[in-house]
Design an enzyme around this catalytic site. Structure first.
Site, PDB file in Angstrom:
ATOM      1  NE  ARG A 168      -3.374  -3.032   0.102  1.00  0.00           N
ATOM      2  CZ  ARG A 168      -4.657  -2.906   0.102  1.00  0.00           C
ATOM      3  NH1 ARG A 168      -5.387  -2.190   0.989  1.00  0.00           N
ATOM      4  NH2 ARG A 168      -5.039  -4.478   0.361  1.00  0.00           N
ATOM      5  CB  CYS A 344      -4.801 -25.069  -0.038  1.00  0.00           C
ATOM      6  SG  CYS A 344      -4.830 -23.919  -1.404  1.00  0.00           S
TER       7      CYS A 344
END
Length: 373
Positions: A168, A344
């Protein structure tokens, strides 16, 4: 039992019961569903859950503010449910590098579905450089100080650790791709580190005893991956400055502002397809720092994770998709049930796909459970 995975770790006095943490994850769920999911993951044995994108400014379009009564109560409930189920809570403090005013011009196109989410991401990325380069120094001081203010509120809400989000705005200030400033916040690697260091220092000054982790967003060239964040070759400049500012540990990942399929790579990714796909960045950090390093990215296999910990290649491991697929992964590796782990498969269909389609983060295993019922 996997001995190293289940060995406690202490960071500035905060004791983690094992070496597995839940990585910061945008869920896109209702408040009650989100709290329920956090409780399930905490009960599954993770030592700590990192709550992503907690805004440091008073007003935020995309997340609840610590400064509002309603927002503070929400985060208090978050830490309460995490603690109740046996884990620690970490707040990932961040400030967006998006030009919100500039973004408004794209709203009609979004509403009319003329602009796809991927195209919106491209348009926003194009504006990041001019926005970061143009922020006045007087405003920068207010932004960095807000990290300290938000950290105090996070502590009061019950968080045990602060993570300063090194992507960010911190990441964009760190990157020569976006930061074209010619003042003390740009023009050199050391100057580009200044913004992040001031954010860290604000947290450290406000909460001297609170453990502070830095999400170390790393980018690379040849091939090019990541736009915000610290160039691999500049780590020797950045790391000593970050540590002088007050960092206790690093959470290492690929920098943002590239494709989401790069930062959250599927198994079919042309470059980041393997288990522990960002570990090479941890290797680079370890060359220049003795602080604890947390790896993230495609970690699913307990044998592999145990090996990296045993070799001291990393000190702890963060998982998102794996703990969504099977929240009991830590408990199963602590007992004799590792053969029952739901692994996963990194398909990104219901997790990243669900988020992008505004259905919330789920898993293909959820559908299988529904079919059985």
């Amino acid at each position: 039992m996997y001995e190293k995975i289940n060995e406690p770790l202490s960071i500035r006095g905060l004791k983690l019961k094992n070496r597995i943490v839940f990585a910061p994850t945008t869920m896109g769920l209702s408040e009650e569903e989100y709290l329920e999911r956090l409780g399930i993951i905490a009960a599954g044995g993770a030592a700590m859950l990192v709550i992503g994108d907690v805004p440091v400014l008073r007003h935020s379009l995309f997340a609840k503010s610590l400064y509002s009564t309603k927002g503070f109560e929400f985060y208090r409930r978050v830490t309460e449910v995490i603690h109740k189920n046996g884990a620690k809570a970490c707040a990932q403090l961040h400030v967006s590098d998006s030009d919100i005013k500039g973004m408004l011009r794209f709203v009609p196109g979004m509403l009319m579905k003329r602009i796809t989410p991927d195209r919106l991401r491209e348009l926003m990325n194009e504006r990041t450089g001019p926005y970061i380069t143009g922020i006045p120094e007087s405003k920068i001081g207010k932004i960095t100080a807000s990290f300290g203010d938000a950290a105090v509120l996070a502590g009061k809400a019950g968080f045990d650790m602060i993570q300063v989000h090194g992507d960010r705005m911190c990441g964009s200030f760190s990157s020569s791709v976006f930061n074209h400033r010619t003042d003390s916040y740009g023009a050199s690697a050391a100057n580009r580190a200044k913004f992040a260091c001031e954010c860290i220092a604000a947290v450290r000054q406000a909460l001297p005893d609170m453990p502070v982790e830095y999400k170390l967003a790393v980018r690379q060239e040849n091939p090019h991956y990541g736009n915000a964040g610290i160039l691999v070759e500049e780590l020797p400049v950045f790391l000593p400055l970050l540590e002088k500012a007050g960092v206790d540990s690093y959470h290492v990942a690929l920098a943002d502002h590239s494709s989401l399929s790069d930062t959250i790579p599927p198994k079919s990714h042309p470059y980041f397809s393997g288990e522990g796909c960002f570990l090479k960045y941890c290797d680079e950090v370890k060359k220049y720092s003795s602080l604890p390093v947390c790896a993230v990215g495609g970690l699913t296999n307990p044998d592999f994770v145990e090996e990296q910990l045993t070799r001291s290649r990393i000190d702890y491991a963060a998982m998102s998709r794996q703990l969504i697929a099977d929240p009991e992964w830590p408990n199963k590796t602590a007992g004799k049930n590792q053969d029952k782990i739901r692994f996963c498969v990194r398909c990104n269909r219901e997790c990243l796909g669900g988020m992008m389609e505004h259905r919330g983060v789920h898993c293909i295993y959820d559908k299988k459970k529904e079919d059985v019922q």
